[in-house]
Write an enzyme that holds these catalytic residues in place. Sequence first.
Site, short mmCIF file in Angstrom:
data_model
loop_
_atom_site.label_atom_id
_atom_site.label_comp_id
_atom_site.label_asym_id
_atom_site.label_seq_id
_atom_site.Cartn_x
_atom_site.Cartn_y
_atom_site.Cartn_z
N LYS A 172 0.83 -1.21 0.00
CA LYS A 172 0.00 0.00 0.00
C LYS A 172 0.87 1.26 0.00
O LYS A 172 0.94 1.99 0.99
CB LYS A 172 -0.95 -0.02 1.20
CG LYS A 172 -2.02 -1.11 1.06
CD LYS A 172 -2.93 -1.19 2.25
CE LYS A 172 -3.93 -0.07 2.31
NZ LYS A 172 -5.07 -0.27 1.41
N1 PPE Z 1 -7.23 -3.34 -3.07
C1 PPE Z 1 -6.86 -2.07 -2.82
C2 PPE Z 1 -6.28 -1.26 -3.94
C3 PPE Z 1 -7.02 -1.55 -1.55
O1 PPE Z 1 -6.64 -0.30 -1.31
C4 PPE Z 1 -7.59 -2.35 -0.54
C5 PPE Z 1 -7.80 -1.77 0.83
C6 PPE Z 1 -7.95 -3.67 -0.84
C7 PPE Z 1 -7.76 -4.14 -2.11
C8 PPE Z 1 -8.47 -4.61 0.22
O2 PPE Z 1 -7.44 -4.95 1.11
P1 PPE Z 1 -7.70 -5.33 2.64
O3 PPE Z 1 -8.10 -4.06 3.33
O4 PPE Z 1 -6.41 -5.87 3.12
O5 PPE Z 1 -8.79 -6.33 2.64
N2 PPE Z 1 -8.24 -0.42 0.79
C9 PPE Z 1 -8.13 0.37 1.99
C10 PPE Z 1 -8.28 1.83 1.67
C11 PPE Z 1 -9.61 2.46 1.76
C12 PPE Z 1 -9.53 3.97 1.70
O6 PPE Z 1 -10.45 4.58 1.15
O7 PPE Z 1 -8.56 4.55 2.22
C13 PPE Z 1 -9.03 -0.14 3.08
O8 PPE Z 1 -10.03 -0.79 2.81
O9 PPE Z 1 -8.69 0.11 4.24
#
Ligand code: PPE
Length: 330
Positions: A172
């Site tokens: 991230k």
């Molecule tokens: N893909 C991306 C690009 C992504 O940013 C997230 C989390 C996910 C998949 C899902 O990953 P996980 O949280 O480990 O299940 N996105 C974060 C950002 C949200 C925001 O608006 O800031 C989140 O869900 O925390």
Amino acid sequence: MTRAPAGVAQETVASPTSATTWMWFDGRLVPRGEVHIDPLAHALHYGTGVFEGIRCYTTAEGPALFRLEEHLQRFAAGAGLLGMTLPSMEELANACRAVVAGNGLASAYVRPLAFYGAGGMGFRLADNPTHVLVAAWEWGAYMGEQGLRDGIALRTSTWRKISTNALPSNLKVAGAYANSVLAFREAVAAGADEALLLNERGDVAEGSGENVFAVRGRRVVTPPPSDMNLPGITRDAVLTLAADLGYEVEEATLTRPELLAADEVFLTGTAAEVTPVREIDRRPIGSGPPGPVTRRLQATFLRAAHGEEPGYRRWLSWVRRDPTALDGGV
Ligand code: PPE
């Protein structure tokens, strides 16, 4: 009931950050007003930061962080990519606990952020300090309560998912999220709730901030991380839950037509939890309303997150395991 115009949910859920009073910054829990960030901070100019998002759910034993250890491991891996040195995992875990407890939150979204501060400009990073911030705020349903219940509208983005060969999509990195912002804003401008990004090969990558799943009969499918998505922690939880419930789970490349032809489609993410998709590019998915597999996985996920599924309590780290102490490992 009519649906709120697309984008409204985002604005109404973003405002709770203003209520955040205490933040953990470089080793100490301090009032928000005492966090001073230099306008020449490297990360502000070049996106040289890495962040996490961790939900903290109410449980019968008090607030608990969902899969804290996995989130902090990914955080550390991202920091490693950028050449940063972080505090210990234990200190970071305690920082996450402290911001929830310090702000008196019963449930929260916890946001660790490590970034390069002011020093040199350019890309040498010879004398730029690493700063670490952990904030927490109350964050309701990411795409609105109605979205969580009735499903959301996805729109295929004209922006492709940034290649993992340009910036590793499994981490991230803050700067990479400009790609998500472009895609998301385009989707909202077109009247949808969220963007579907295809990778450079034209296959399904993920949402702007979520993983994508398709359901076909008893098969639950999501693209492998090599299709340029974040191997999400919620994705992993849902794959585990689905397998335990007896579904056939599979990591396989999905094309846009395959997604359109699925019985059910849903998104997973820390913020989005398990959000049903009712239409893509104005085409209804299945019969439209969230299907039975999505509903079952969503309900099971939420029970697990709230500590109500004995088999998955290993995923929880309580903010106060012992109400008299805030220390303890991850
Ligand atoms: N893909 C991306 C690009 C992504 O940013 C997230 C989390 C996910 C998949 C899902 O990953 P996980 O949280 O480990 O299940 N996105 C974060 C950002 C949200 C925001 O608006 O800031 C989140 O869900 O925390």
